[in-house]
Design a protein around this motif. Structure first.
Motif, PDB file in Angstrom:
ATOM      1  N   LEU A 180       0.862  -1.179   0.000  1.00 40.15           N
ATOM      2  CA  LEU A 180       0.000   0.000   0.000  1.00 40.15           C
ATOM      3  C   LEU A 180       0.898   1.228   0.000  1.00 40.15           C
ATOM      4  O   LEU A 180       1.789   1.356   0.855  1.00 40.15           O
ATOM      5  CB  LEU A 180      -0.898   0.009   1.245  1.00 40.15           C
ATOM      6  CG  LEU A 180      -1.722   1.278   1.482  1.00 40.15           C
ATOM      7  CD1 LEU A 180      -2.748   1.486   0.374  1.00 40.15           C
ATOM      8  CD2 LEU A 180      -2.407   1.234   2.852  1.00 40.15           C
ATOM      9  N   ILE A 181       0.678   2.134  -0.946  1.00 37.94           N
ATOM     10  CA  ILE A 181       1.397   3.410  -0.984  1.00 37.94           C
ATOM     11  C   ILE A 181       0.407   4.516  -0.636  1.00 37.94           C
ATOM     12  O   ILE A 181      -0.674   4.601  -1.228  1.00 37.94           O
ATOM     13  CB  ILE A 181       2.028   3.659  -2.368  1.00 37.94           C
ATOM     14  CG1 ILE A 181       3.023   2.538  -2.712  1.00 37.94           C
ATOM     15  CG2 ILE A 181       2.740   5.013  -2.396  1.00 37.94           C
ATOM     16  CD1 ILE A 181       3.708   2.711  -4.059  1.00 37.94           C
ATOM     17  N   ARG A 182       0.768   5.351   0.321  1.00 40.51           N
ATOM     18  CA  ARG A 182      -0.113   6.391   0.827  1.00 40.51           C
ATOM     19  C   ARG A 182       0.715   7.604   1.240  1.00 40.51           C
ATOM     20  O   ARG A 182       1.938   7.603   1.091  1.00 40.51           O
ATOM     21  CB  ARG A 182      -0.932   5.873   2.021  1.00 40.51           C
ATOM     22  CG  ARG A 182      -0.038   5.383   3.152  1.00 40.51           C
ATOM     23  CD  ARG A 182      -0.809   4.910   4.359  1.00 40.51           C
ATOM     24  NE  ARG A 182      -1.619   5.964   4.959  1.00 40.51           N
ATOM     25  CZ  ARG A 182      -1.139   6.894   5.793  1.00 40.51           C
ATOM     26  NH1 ARG A 182       0.155   6.920   6.116  1.00 40.51           N
ATOM     27  NH2 ARG A 182      -1.947   7.794   6.309  1.00 40.51           N
ATOM     28  N   ALA A 183       0.042   8.611   1.782  1.00 41.87           N
ATOM     29  CA  ALA A 183       0.751   9.811   2.225  1.00 41.87           C
ATOM     30  C   ALA A 183       0.090  10.366   3.470  1.00 41.87           C
ATOM     31  O   ALA A 183      -1.116  10.216   3.680  1.00 41.87           O
ATOM     32  CB  ALA A 183       0.760  10.866   1.126  1.00 41.87           C
ATOM     33  N   GLU A 184       0.899  11.024   4.291  1.00 39.63           N
ATOM     34  CA  GLU A 184       0.387  11.770   5.438  1.00 39.63           C
ATOM     35  C   GLU A 184       0.108  13.211   5.015  1.00 39.63           C
ATOM     36  O   GLU A 184       0.615  13.686   3.997  1.00 39.63           O
ATOM     37  CB  GLU A 184       1.405  11.765   6.581  1.00 39.63           C
ATOM     38  CG  GLU A 184       1.598  10.426   7.249  1.00 39.63           C
ATOM     39  CD  GLU A 184       0.416  10.040   8.126  1.00 39.63           C
ATOM     40  OE1 GLU A 184      -0.464  10.897   8.378  1.00 39.63           O
ATOM     41  OE2 GLU A 184       0.367   8.879   8.559  1.00 39.63           O
ATOM     42  N   GLY A 185      -0.683  13.895   5.808  1.00 37.00           N
ATOM     43  CA  GLY A 185      -0.917  15.307   5.572  1.00 37.00           C
ATOM     44  C   GLY A 185      -2.179  15.586   4.788  1.00 37.00           C
ATOM     45  O   GLY A 185      -2.935  14.684   4.423  1.00 37.00           O
TER      46      GLY A 185
END
Length: 259
Positions: free
Chosen positions: A50-55
């Motif tokens: 899983l590739i994701r991002a914070e913010g």
């Protein structure tokens, strides 16, 4: 990995997170962290990614001032070769890859998403390949992979205009797989990634190879490698355990171990 790109393991699932506030701009540190993370995954594959991002946003794009200012044509070509090599590794991982876009997703981040098997999006997500603002074309594989999903005319429209497109529009175009309500997106995207990671990893890898062969050479060419790709699955622990579970307990009860 790095302070700005984290790679964590959650059971069978690897989670790669971009965390370079406030906008997750791609600079040398983020690019290097991304390459190192993908190389590590390729060297010791999990059962799903899983590739994701914070913010608030997935990414505001490339940090133009730090990356492109003063770059020569030769170095620019070398940079694209390096990044495309990593995109190829990501695309060829023998496991399901899922990209989760919760907000604005521009340029490099969108191109990484297009290299994943599944693209999930929140209703709040917007996507763009906006390189025209610096006189550039997307060069991490965006045009060609967008054309595969949406067709050449749609790809050129999105890139020529530099406009932002919402998740539901790109779902209609075949670029985004699923769209979720913002409040449910984090939980639903993780649940989806965990579901595919808990499936028969070797069979998923075979599926990816058959789809790739069909895309590159046609359905008959894919037919020609079925025995080579799918025959060995009968020797895997996953298939053997699943068949025993099916006979004893009915469908949907098997536990897969990726062997």
């Amino acid at each position: 990995m790095s302070d700005v790109v984290r790679l964590e393991t959650e059971g069978p699932l690897a989670v790669l997170t971009f965390d370079s506030p406030p906008l997750n701009l791609f600079d040398d540190a983020v690019f290097n962290g991304f390459r190192a993370a993908i190389d590590k995954i390729a060297a010791d594959p999990p059962r799903g990614l899983l590739i994701r991002a914070e913010g608030k946003v997935v990414s505001g794009g490339v940090d133009v001032g730090r990356v492109f200012d003063g770059m020569s044509a030769q170095r620019g070509g070398e940079l694209w070769d390096e990044l495309l090599a990593t995109i190829a590794v990501l695309e060829e991982l023998p496991l399901p890859t899922v990209f989760a876009a919760h907000g604005l997703c521009l340029t490099a981040a969108f191109e990484i998403a297009l290299a994943c098997d599944i693209l999930l999006a929140s209703e709040r997500a917007k996507f763009g390949l906006v390189e025209i603002v610096v006189g550039l074309t997307p060069s991490m594989g965006g045009p060609q992979r967008l054309a595969e999903r949406a067709g050449p005319n749609r790809a050129k429209e999105l890139i020529f205009t530099g406009e932002l497109f919402d998740a539901n529009t790109l779902k209609e175009w075949g670029v985004v797989n699923r769209v979720s309500a913002p409040d449910a997106f984090e939980a639903e995207s993780r649940a989806f990634a965990e579901k595919v990671a808990n499936g028969p990893t070797r069979a998923h890898a075979a599926t990816k190879r058959l789809v790739w062969e069909s895309k590159e050479r046609g359905a008959r060419a894919a037919d020609g490698i079925v025995a080579e790709v799918s025959g060995p699955l009968f020797d895997t622990a996953d298939l053997q355990n699943a068949v025993r579970s099916f006979l004893a307990d009915g469908p949907g009860k098997a536990t897969y171990e990726g062997r």
